[in-house]
Write a protein that holds these residues in place. Structure first.
Motif, short mmCIF file in Angstrom:
data_model
loop_
_atom_site.label_atom_id
_atom_site.label_comp_id
_atom_site.label_asym_id
_atom_site.label_seq_id
_atom_site.Cartn_x
_atom_site.Cartn_y
_atom_site.Cartn_z
N GLY A 24 10.43 -7.06 -11.54
CA GLY A 24 9.81 -8.11 -12.44
C GLY A 24 8.83 -8.79 -12.01
O GLY A 24 8.24 -9.72 -12.56
N THR A 25 8.37 -8.45 -10.87
CA THR A 25 6.97 -9.36 -10.21
C THR A 25 5.94 -8.43 -9.86
O THR A 25 4.81 -9.11 -9.56
N ALA A 26 5.89 -7.22 -10.11
CA ALA A 26 5.04 -6.38 -9.51
C ALA A 26 3.59 -6.84 -10.46
O ALA A 26 2.44 -6.68 -10.07
N GLU A 27 4.01 -7.19 -11.59
CA GLU A 27 2.68 -7.65 -12.50
C GLU A 27 1.97 -8.72 -11.64
O GLU A 27 0.65 -8.75 -11.88
N PHE A 28 2.37 -9.74 -10.97
CA PHE A 28 1.76 -10.71 -10.42
C PHE A 28 1.51 -10.39 -9.01
O PHE A 28 0.45 -10.71 -8.29
N ASP A 29 2.33 -9.58 -8.31
CA ASP A 29 2.07 -9.24 -6.92
C ASP A 29 1.21 -8.19 -6.56
O ASP A 29 0.44 -8.46 -5.50
N ALA A 30 0.98 -7.42 -7.59
CA ALA A 30 -0.11 -6.20 -7.05
C ALA A 30 -1.53 -6.86 -7.40
O ALA A 30 -2.24 -6.39 -6.39
N PRO A 31 -1.94 -7.42 -8.19
CA PRO A 31 -3.30 -8.12 -8.22
C PRO A 31 -3.60 -9.28 -7.35
O PRO A 31 -4.69 -9.73 -7.28
N GLY A 32 -2.32 -9.92 -6.72
CA GLY A 32 -2.50 -11.13 -5.95
C GLY A 32 -3.38 -10.82 -4.33
O GLY A 32 -3.45 -12.05 -3.85
N ARG A 33 -3.78 -9.64 -3.93
CA ARG A 33 -4.40 -9.48 -2.68
C ARG A 33 -3.62 -9.91 -1.78
O ARG A 33 -4.04 -10.25 -0.67
N VAL A 34 -2.18 -10.02 -1.90
CA VAL A 34 -1.48 -10.05 -0.49
C VAL A 34 -0.68 -9.16 -0.14
O VAL A 34 -0.67 -8.54 0.94
N TYR A 35 0.16 -8.52 -1.30
CA TYR A 35 0.93 -7.24 -0.83
C TYR A 35 -0.03 -6.16 -0.64
O TYR A 35 -0.88 -5.89 -1.43
N THR A 36 0.29 -5.06 0.19
CA THR A 36 -0.47 -3.83 0.30
C THR A 36 0.39 -2.70 -0.39
O THR A 36 -0.13 -1.59 -0.58
N GLU A 37 1.72 -3.32 -0.57
CA GLU A 37 2.72 -2.03 -1.05
C GLU A 37 3.61 -2.60 -1.91
O GLU A 37 4.26 -3.75 -1.59
N LEU A 38 4.09 -2.25 -3.09
CA LEU A 38 5.18 -2.54 -3.95
C LEU A 38 6.45 -1.67 -3.79
O LEU A 38 6.13 -0.48 -3.71
N GLN A 39 7.57 -2.54 -3.77
CA GLN A 39 8.75 -1.92 -3.57
C GLN A 39 9.65 -1.49 -4.81
O GLN A 39 10.79 -1.54 -4.57
N ALA A 40 9.14 -1.75 -5.80
CA ALA A 40 9.95 -1.62 -7.19
C ALA A 40 10.78 -0.67 -7.35
O ALA A 40 10.35 0.38 -6.80
N GLY A 41 12.01 -0.77 -7.92
CA GLY A 41 12.98 0.10 -8.06
C GLY A 41 13.38 0.40 -9.63
O GLY A 41 13.52 1.55 -9.90
#
Lengths: 390, 390
Positions: free
Chosen positions: B245-262
């Motif tokens: 639900g949040t990958a859309e915002f988390d990926a471009p946000g330059r904070v997270y290096t890794e997405l845990q989407a399931g």
């Protein structure tokens, strides 16, 4: 960064080491603290008391007890129920019968309609090795049952399911029920055996009087149907129904010949909410053992048992034997336990017993039931019917 | 009437016939109508589109994708995710890692704290064959991790879990997080690898803007912590978090290096309720195939899929592709489907596709996933992590 498995991983992959395996969840002789978590645990002393109480009740009121295997899906439990005098078992799905059959149970009632070729064929195959009865509420389905029974050279006992207020399966009128019985009697491979009249929604009516009244009404509908059958020359050898919440009223009511109760050996939070004012009162024997895996704040701890270890459609589980601790939220793999002011906080790694809110679907999440007596593991029983939903 | 198994049953029991076995749920080449029910079914075309969409999104924004294996517990799914470019997988429980390890996945993040001897030992054994990382939020737990890692001669990568608003596990302050990192670095067998900052409750915030704002706030807390770490000489190589639900915002946000989407390969009714206004919009590929097993009234039919085939903590499943049909109530083994006036009533034996309301716990009820393309079964995939909750 977005590449596939890197070379280090591949090297490890090629190491040829044997793969680690999951250790046993518990071993006979283990103390509770040694049981790995989450683990479904039964207190055998209470469990055996519950078995005896319901069996004695059935004997006293001259009805058969045919406990529902759907509740626990565990042959070790069913064998103890039969050893104590149960007539056989119920299952709700054909595939669910297989582990019980393999364990030696030879009198199985499928308390449900069975539709579709794979299921019908399996049902008939099971009837080669056990007395099998099944419910019907549809004329075309009766013809299908006759066809597969004939093809397999077996006889299926058939109960006409009547709707006594549940609004789920079953026919609504004695006339429709009679038409089904006539069709059953007219076709080879089938024998009309009686009625099924189960009213699930009465089981959890909270008030004792309210439940008694509703049970009388449902039983009156079953009795009316049985009367119509007698008037047309059909004797209902079996009238099957009742559950843990209504057995107190169904057994002495002289309508049912057979009780289908399932939850009584174990109980749960939901059944605990019923008012148990009469003689038939069961104690909770079933627990979900969890471990405190995080203690992030003074007012909460996190346990390792969530939605994948206990279901919540009937509410949240309860923390057992600890004051001021409340299981407040279930995530997939976590439970959030809130601490009231002044409550003794459990330590990291400490084990907490939870009471599941709804025992049947909770059993369906576990492969093993850890059987304990006086805090010591006596055995680990396979829940072999787990996932048998076909 | 209350006697034990009677003599007829004993005769049958002694027949020596081989026990019947459950036929396969489906075989390659079968049409949908031939699949036995209840069956969890995936539409491979949509599934593959979803895999590609998320992987491309991660590549485009230069973050790693580490899909969560807890969602599906199915090695065949994980292998396809890794083949497409995923860095490895996440699991939520140590035991859950085993089927993925056996399938050849060699980069596994346990996105959770691991507490207790059996689990710690298993974790270290897995680390002999894979790169393994794990979360911590407790100093004593760090010491335990070091002890078992040293005993097994392995190195564990450690992420400090910080609470960015979920209120579950994780430490609340950068100071506490730094103290944990120092402890990790001071002990043998461990390597500080970064932060985990997952905020599960944001995944289902319905409004697109609302979700975007909340994601920024959570990411800001993670960024603040990472800044404190840098100031004290600790580089966070990994900042892991985010979900479907949040990958859309988390990926471009330059904070997270890794997405845990399931959930993104499958989706469900609950995720379908989110407003998907941006570029990242996944389609539902997961269905629960059910059979109409009773047609008792003009305004309802009963299907053979209830609480033991699909969970309801996020609401009821939806009937797919049929107008005027509503899954209105889930019993343990039954679903009550209401028909609106004028709706075409499904016939007895007809199959209905349902969309599960919550994919993760629903996968955990099934042993097999029937993989279909254009209405034909391509394979039956084992959900080997089902029930691995330890």
């Amino acid at each position: 960064m977005e590449s596939s498995l890197d070379s280090t991983q591949m090297d490890i992959a090629g190491s040829g080491l044997p793969l680690p395996t999951l250790p046993p969840i518990a071993q006979p002789g283990d103390a509770l603290a040694q049981v790995d978590t989450p683990a479904l645990v039964v207190d055998l002393d209470i469990f055996e008391d519950n078995l005896r109480l319901m069996q004695d009740w059935a004997v006293r009121h001259r009805v058969s007890l045919r406990p529902h295997g759907k509740a626990h899906k565990c042959p070790e439990v069913a064998l103890r129920q039969v050893a104590q005098g149960a007539r056989g078992i119920c299952v709700q799905k054909v595939s669910e019968a297989l582990p019980f059959l393999a364990a030696g149970i030879r009198d199985i009632h499928v308390s449900n309609e069975v539709v579709g070729e794979p299921k019908l064929t399996l049902l008939a195959c099971i009837a080669r090795q056990a007395r099998v009865s099944v419910c019907v509420d549809n004329l075309a389905n009766v013809a299908e049952l006759s066809r597969v029974a004939t093809a397999q050279g077996v006889r299926l006992d058939v109960l006409i399911e009547i709707d006594v207020g549940q609004g789920r399966c079953g026919v609504a009128s004695p006339t429709a029920a009679l038409e089904l019985a006539r069709r059953v009697e007219s076709l080879p491979g089938l024998r009309f055996a009686g009625l099924q009249a189960y009213q699930g929604s009465l089981q959890h009516l909270r008030g004792h009087t309210e439940r008694a009244t509703a049970c009388r009404e449902a039983a009156a509908r079953a009795a009316q149907c049985a009367r119509a059958f007698r008037e047309h020359g059909y004797a209902c050898a079996i009238i099957s129904g009742g559950g843990t919440g209504t057995a107190e009223f169904d057994a002495p009511g002289r309508v049912y010949t057979e009780l289908q109760a399932g939850s009584y050996p174990f109980m749960d939070v939901d059944y605990g909410e019923n008012e148990w004012a009469g003689e038939l009162s069961f104690r909770n024997s079933l627990f979900l053992l969890s471990t405190v895996m995080s203690t992030p704040a003074a007012d909460r701890v996190i346990v390792d048992a969530g939605l994948k270890s206990t279901t919540v459609e009937c509410g949240l589980p309860r923390v057992h034997g600890r004051t001021g601790l409340k299981y407040a939220a279930a995530n997939d793999e976590h439970g959030v336990v809130r601490l009231a002011a002044g409550a003794v906080a459990p330590a990291l790694g400490e084990k907490l017993l939870l009471v599941p809110s709804h025992c049947d679907p909770t059993f369906n999440l576990h492969d093993q039931l850890v059987a304990m007596r006086n805090g010591v593991v006596e055995g680990v029983w396979a829940i072999s019917g787990r996932g048998h939903s076909r």
